[in-house]
Motif scaffolding. Sequence first.
Motif, PDB file in Angstrom:
ATOM      1  N   LEU A 140       0.757  -1.248  -0.028  1.00  0.00           N
ATOM      2  CA  LEU A 140      -0.001  -0.166  -0.016  1.00  0.00           C
ATOM      3  C   LEU A 140       0.784   1.206  -0.237  1.00  0.00           C
ATOM      4  O   LEU A 140       1.516   1.493   1.015  1.00  0.00           O
ATOM      5  N   LEU A 141       1.060   2.116  -1.160  1.00  0.00           N
ATOM      6  CA  LEU A 141       1.661   3.118  -1.179  1.00  0.00           C
ATOM      7  C   LEU A 141       0.739   4.361  -1.161  1.00  0.00           C
ATOM      8  O   LEU A 141       0.048   4.436  -2.152  1.00  0.00           O
ATOM      9  N   ILE A 142       1.129   5.028  -0.011  1.00  0.00           N
ATOM     10  CA  ILE A 142       0.476   6.524   0.217  1.00  0.00           C
ATOM     11  C   ILE A 142       1.429   7.673  -0.160  1.00  0.00           C
ATOM     12  O   ILE A 142       2.555   7.751   0.443  1.00  0.00           O
ATOM     13  N   PHE A 143       0.949   8.651  -1.137  1.00  0.00           N
ATOM     14  CA  PHE A 143       1.675   9.651  -1.321  1.00  0.00           C
ATOM     15  C   PHE A 143       0.913  10.949  -1.429  1.00  0.00           C
ATOM     16  O   PHE A 143      -0.214  10.788  -1.571  1.00  0.00           O
ATOM     17  N   SER A 144       1.401  11.946  -1.773  1.00  0.00           N
ATOM     18  CA  SER A 144       0.542  13.237  -2.119  1.00  0.00           C
ATOM     19  C   SER A 144       0.353  13.405  -3.572  1.00  0.00           C
ATOM     20  O   SER A 144      -0.512  13.025  -4.335  1.00  0.00           O
ATOM     21  N   SER A 145       0.988  14.225  -4.322  1.00  0.00           N
ATOM     22  CA  SER A 145       1.073  14.845  -5.561  1.00  0.00           C
ATOM     23  C   SER A 145       1.681  13.663  -6.532  1.00  0.00           C
ATOM     24  O   SER A 145       2.763  12.895  -6.439  1.00  0.00           O
ATOM     25  N   ASP A 146       0.798  13.026  -7.503  1.00  0.00           N
ATOM     26  CA  ASP A 146       1.228  12.095  -8.610  1.00  0.00           C
ATOM     27  C   ASP A 146       1.530  12.687  -9.735  1.00  0.00           C
ATOM     28  O   ASP A 146       0.736  13.282 -10.374  1.00  0.00           O
TER      29      ASP A 146
END
Length: 617
Positions: free
Chosen positions: A573-579
Motif C-alpha cells: 500500500l503506497l500512500i503519497f501526495s502529488s502524483d
Amino acid sequence: MIKTLKHSLFLTLLLGVVGLVNAQSIEGSTTTKTLPIIENGEAQIVPEFKDASKWIRHDLWVETDFDTDGDGKKDRMHVAVTRPYQTDTENLKLPVIYITSPYFAGVAPFKEGSFWNVKHELGQPAPPRIHPEVVRKGERPIISNSHINTWVPRGFIVVHSSSPGTGLSQGAPTVGGENESLAPKAVIDWLCGRAKGFTEPYGKKRVKAYWSTGKVGMTGTSYNGTLPLAAATTGVKGLKAIIPIAPNTSYYHYYRSNGLVRSPGGYLGEDIDVLYDYIHSGDESKRAHNNATVRDTEMKNGMDRITGDYNDFWAGRDYLNKMEPMKAALLMAHGFNDWNVMPDHSYRIFKAAKEKGLPVQIYYHQEGHGGEPPLSMMNRWFTRYLHGVENGVENDPEAWIVREDAPRDQPTPYPQYPHPEAEAVSLYLTKGAPEVGGLTLNKKTGEGKEKLIDNYSFSGAVLAQAEYTDHRLLYLSPKLTQDLHISGIPKVTVTLASSKPAANLSVWLVSLPWNTSKKAKITDNIITRGWADPQNHSSLTNGEPLEPGIFYEVSFDLMPDDQIIPKGQQLGLLIFSSDREFTLWPEPGTELTIDLDKTHLEVPIVGGTESFKKATK
C-alpha cells in the motif's frame, strides 16, 4: 457455401425460421436472393458480399431536432453508408453496424501551451492556455473505412457518421452534452424510417434507408465507444445491441477523481475544454459561435478546475445518470491497466445495466487503453441481436477475463464479475516510515502517526522502489507463499491531517519487488490506483478547506481489478501526495500526517480471509 433459393415458398419458410431477411415474393414467381450464412451461432463471410469493388458507398445528411451552431436551422449529421450491392439488385435488407466519432475529419495538433499548466498551487487558477485549430480533412462520400472489411462480408451494412460540429456534420461539439446522444439517435431513427435524410447538407432531396431491417448495433473504442452508450441512453427504438470498448462513461470520472483535479493518463493537463478544441473540425464559419457558447461559456463556467467538485455540469455528462431509458443489450470491454479511460468507466455501466435486467456481458483484459473483445464474441453478440438468431449468447458466462499470461483472444469465463467467491479482506498498517511498514490482518493499536512530505518531482514508481524516503509511506504484506487472486474493487480509508488547507492524496496498490526488467509486463508492478481530494472527505459536491493539524477520514474506491498476484511477491500500500503523472504539481513541502490506527485497506480476495492467511503463512 452461398445459399441461393429459387422457390418462393421455400424462401419464405426458411426466412421465417432464421429471421434473417424480410423478403417479398409473388406466388409462382422465381426469386434469387443472397442470404447471410450463420454457422455455430455466428455470421460467416459470404463470398458474394466479399468483393469490395461491388460495395455501394454513398453519403447523406440526417436531420436532427436541435440547432447547436446558432444558424436557425436544424443541425444535420453527415452519414456514410457501405453496403453489399445485393441490397439494390436483390432488394435485400440487412441489419446495420453503426460507428460514430468526432475524430473522422482530423484533430488539432498538440502544441506547447494547449494543455493546462499543472504546475501551480491547489485551489489557484492556472495561466491561460492557447486554443489550437483543427485543419479539417476527409473526402465525400467516405467518412471512414473502419469495420467495413469485418462486417460487410458477414452480411451487415456498415454506417459511419461524424459527431456534431466535426467534419461535415453541422452543429457544435459539446463533449458529452445532450446533442452527442441525440445525434446518433437521429441517425438510428433514419435507419428505421422515422427521420429525414437528405442528399446534400442544405438540400431538399430526400433519401431513405430502404435496405435496412431496422435493427442496429453500435461499437467503437474510447470516445467512439462512449457514443454507442450515449445513443443507448436515449432508449431509441431499433438500437438492439452495443459493444462499447474502453468507453468514457463520465467526463467527471475522466477529468476528476473524488474531488481532485486529475488528468487522464498520458495527457497531463488535459481537461474537457482541451478535448473540445482537439475535435472541433466542423464548419470554420461556425466555430466562433461554438467557441463562445460552448467552450468559453458553458465549459468555462461549469468545469471548475479550482475545487474539482461534482456539480450539475458534470452530472449532465455522466451517462450513469441517464440509464433509465436504455434497452440495448450490452457487451462491455476494457483493460484493467487502462490509466487513460480507467476500468471503473465500464464496470459502473455494466453493473447498472445488469441491475436493470438487460442482457449483459463484460470482457476485461490485462493491458492498457483499447482492446476489443475477440471477433467471435462480438460476432455472436451482433448475430443474436441484429440477425435475430437464437444462438444462446445470453446464456454464456457473464464475465470473460484474460489472465495475465494469456493472449487477448483467449479469455477465461467466469459466472460474474467480481468473482462470486471474492470477499473484502481488511488489512491494517504497522509503522515503519521512512522505510517500510507492515500490512497485516491483525488490527493493532498504538502504531501512532507517520508523516510524508509532498514532492511532485518523484514519480509513484520511484517512490514504490525507494528503500528510504520522506516523500511516501509504504506498507507491505508478508511475502506470498502461494498465488493470491484479487477480484473486484479495493477500498482505502485514510485518516490524515494536512499542513495546508489543500493537498493531493494518491494511493497505489503495488506488487513488490518491483520488476525493472525490460520484459516486465504491465501487470507486474501496479495492481491498481486511486486519487482523492481530502477537502471532499464528507461531500463530493461541497469540498471545504482543511484546517491544518485536524485529522479527517477520507474513504474512496481504487480502480476495479482482477489479477492473480504470484507467490514470492508482497502486496504494497503506497500512500503519497502529488502524483507526477496525474495530478496538479503544487510547490513541494506540504506535510501529510497519517493516523495508522485509523487507516486501513479492503482488498477483494477470492476465498476471502482464509485465502490471504494461506498465502501469507
